[in-house]
Design an enzyme around this catalytic site. Structure first.
Site, PDB file in Angstrom:
ATOM      1  CG  ASP A 185      -0.223  -0.020   2.488  1.00 52.61           C
ATOM      2  OD1 ASP A 185       0.770  -0.915   2.563  1.00 52.61           O
ATOM      3  OD2 ASP A 185      -0.524   0.789   3.524  1.00 52.61           O
ATOM      4  CE  LYS A 227      -0.304   0.897   6.582  1.00 50.45           C
ATOM      5  NZ  LYS A 227       0.754   0.713   6.001  1.00 50.45           N
ATOM      6  CD  GLU A 269       1.595   0.486  10.282  1.00 45.57           C
ATOM      7  OE1 GLU A 269       0.738   0.491   9.638  1.00 45.57           O
ATOM      8  OE2 GLU A 269       2.748   0.319  10.170  1.00 45.57           O
ATOM      9  CD  GLU A 322       6.631   2.357  11.713  1.00 45.84           C
ATOM     10  OE1 GLU A 322       5.633   2.424  10.678  1.00 45.84           O
ATOM     11  OE2 GLU A 322       7.871   1.970  11.445  1.00 45.84           O
ATOM     12  CE  LYS A 362       2.082  -3.069   9.150  1.00 45.59           C
ATOM     13  NZ  LYS A 362       1.810  -3.159   7.756  1.00 45.59           N
ATOM     14  CB  SER A 403       1.288  -6.946   8.315  1.00 46.86           C
ATOM     15  OG  SER A 403       0.830  -5.933   7.391  1.00 46.86           O
ATOM     16  CE1 TYR A 463       5.547   1.364   4.322  1.00 51.00           C
ATOM     17  CE2 TYR A 463       3.157   1.144   3.093  1.00 51.00           C
ATOM     18  CZ  TYR A 463       4.519   0.470   3.652  1.00 51.00           C
ATOM     19  OH  TYR A 463       5.011  -0.733   3.029  1.00 51.00           O
TER      20      TYR A 463
HETATM   21  P1  13P Z   1       7.463  -1.913   6.329  1.00 51.88           P
HETATM   22  O1  13P Z   1       7.398  -3.426   6.591  1.00 51.88           O
HETATM   23  O2  13P Z   1       8.203  -1.644   5.166  1.00 51.88           O
HETATM   24  O3  13P Z   1       7.768  -1.249   7.423  1.00 51.88           O
HETATM   25  O4  13P Z   1       5.822  -1.551   5.919  1.00 51.88           O
HETATM   26  C1  13P Z   1       4.770  -2.102   6.738  1.00 51.88           C
HETATM   27  C2  13P Z   1       3.792  -1.087   6.639  1.00 51.88           C
HETATM   28  O5  13P Z   1       2.643  -1.211   6.103  1.00 51.88           O
HETATM   29  C3  13P Z   1       3.834   0.369   7.264  1.00 51.88           C
HETATM   30  O6  13P Z   1       2.773   1.120   7.311  1.00 51.88           O
END
Ligand code: 13P
Length: 366
Positions: free
Chosen positions: A32, A146, A189, A191, A231, A303, A366
């Site tokens: 994505d 997501k 997610e 992160e 995630k 993922s 992203y």
């Molecule tokens: P990476 O595995 O490249 O970190 O990306 C996963 C993702 O979907 C980040 O939002």
């Protein structure tokens, strides 16, 4: 469920779809990347960032094997790809579904500066028209979504600030609620980036705090956890930290963190790769699954974006004659991660070649 706005049928459907995505040995291909992050990939292989090249790139992965669904339970699409067709003339999303893979869609609109946070902190945007977009994607065949939040670590600069943690958690919970109302399984997610020179303990402490805030916000918003996937980042030292950690140490710290902070009702945990090399991400996932010292009631799988696609991208290099080799390399990664998702991967990472190279990018969008 007390106070849930979802009907029994909606809840059953969310649980069913979530469990198909993370069925034993299966994970997600995160395909994505937005049209603003694809250029960096294409620059590396010297091809133009245009719609047709993006279509060819996605076509290579989606058509890699009719058996892809043995390893991949779901694919996350970007909006443009959701409406594109493969070389066989079929919409990618219909094709992917026909080979037994669940269709997902990225619905966040990227990050913007967070007012009142520490320098450089961000908040993710896209809530304003999310309800309408979800209704449309759901009608068109998506079953999951997501949304990526980004949390920065820099202890000297006070990052993450409480504002960044709580505002981002609230927005991610609002997103999850809207998705479920539209019969879509939300991937939550939050992160925590690898950027920085902090050690693994700092990453663990921050990840624990972020997840605690996240599950409080999801509870406050009455999100049905059995119909969600988490995630998270793996718990690792910052990219610039001189003290590296072994895969076993990463496996233990990550499993401990999740067992302390993620409710057992959650349908599954699907890690991002976050700039680790392809092989590192696989070996670390394997160690998380192998570790028996923490309670882990959920499937723990992948993922991955970069860690599933990077060597295939480099091999392909935009040339039709390389598609088959690119597909073979992608399948090799998919099988390795399928094994790691069950703690059965036996590669050591020692002679990984291109798959051993770091995929870290500072301030990744992203
Ligand atoms: P990476 O595995 O490249 O970190 O990306 C996963 C993702 O979907 C980040 O939002």
């Amino acid at each position: 469920m007390a106070n849930s706005p979802l009907t029994e049928a909606q809840r059953t459907n969310l649980v069913k779809n979530a469990s198909l995505i993370v069925a034993p040995g299966k994970g997600i291909l995160a395909a994505d990347e937005s049209n603003t992050s694809v250029p960096k990939k294409f620059e590396k292989i010297h091809i133009e960032n245009n719609e047709e090249n993006r279509r060819l790139y996605r076509n290579m992965f989606f058509s890699a094997s009719p058996e892809l669904s043995k390893y991949i339970g779901g694919i996350i699409f970007f909006d443009e790809t959701f409406y594109q067709k493969g070389d066989n003339g079929q919409l990618f999303r219909d094709f992917v579904k026909s080979i037994g893979i669940q269709v997902g869609i990225k619905v966040d609109k990227g990050v913007k500066p967070l007012e009142g946070g520490a320098p450089g902190e961000t908040i993710t945007s896209g809530l304003e028209d999310l309800d309408e977009r979800c209704a449309k994607y759901s009608k068109e065949g998506a079953v999951f979504t997501k949304w990526r939040n980004v949390i920065h670590i820099n202890v000297a600069q006070g990052k993450p600030s409480d504002k960044a943690i709580y505002e981002n958690a609230r927005i991610l919970a609002e997103y999850a609620f809207i998705c479920q109302k539209n019969n879509l399984v939300p991937i939550v997610e939050p992160e925590v980036l690898q950027d920085g020179d902090h050690d693994m303990h700092v990453c663990q402490e921050v990840t624990e705090k972020v997840l605690a805030a996240q599950y409080k916000a999801l509870a406050d918003h009455k999100v049905f956890l059995e119909g969600t996937l988490l995630k998270p980042n793996m718990v690792t030292p910052g990219q610039g930290c001189p003290k590296r950690a072994t895969p076993q140490e990463i496996g233990i710290a990550t499993a401990e963190t999740l067992s302390r902070r993620v409710p057992p009702a959650v349908a599954g945990i699907v890690f991002l790769s976050g700039g680790q090399s392809e092989e590192q991400a696989t070996v670390n996932l394997n160690e998380i699954n192998k570790y028996k010292g923490a309670r882990k009631p959920w499937p723990l799988t992948f993922s991955f974006g970069r860690a599933l696609q990077e060597s295939a991208l480099m091999t392909w290099a935009g040339k039709p004659e390389n598609v088959k080799n690119g597909q073979a390399i992608f399948l090799k990664r998919a099988i390795a991660n399928h094994l790691a998702a069950e703690g059965k991967y036996t590669g050591s990472g020692a002679d990984a070649g291109a798959a051993g190279q770091s995929l870290f990018e500072a301030g990744r969008v992203y």
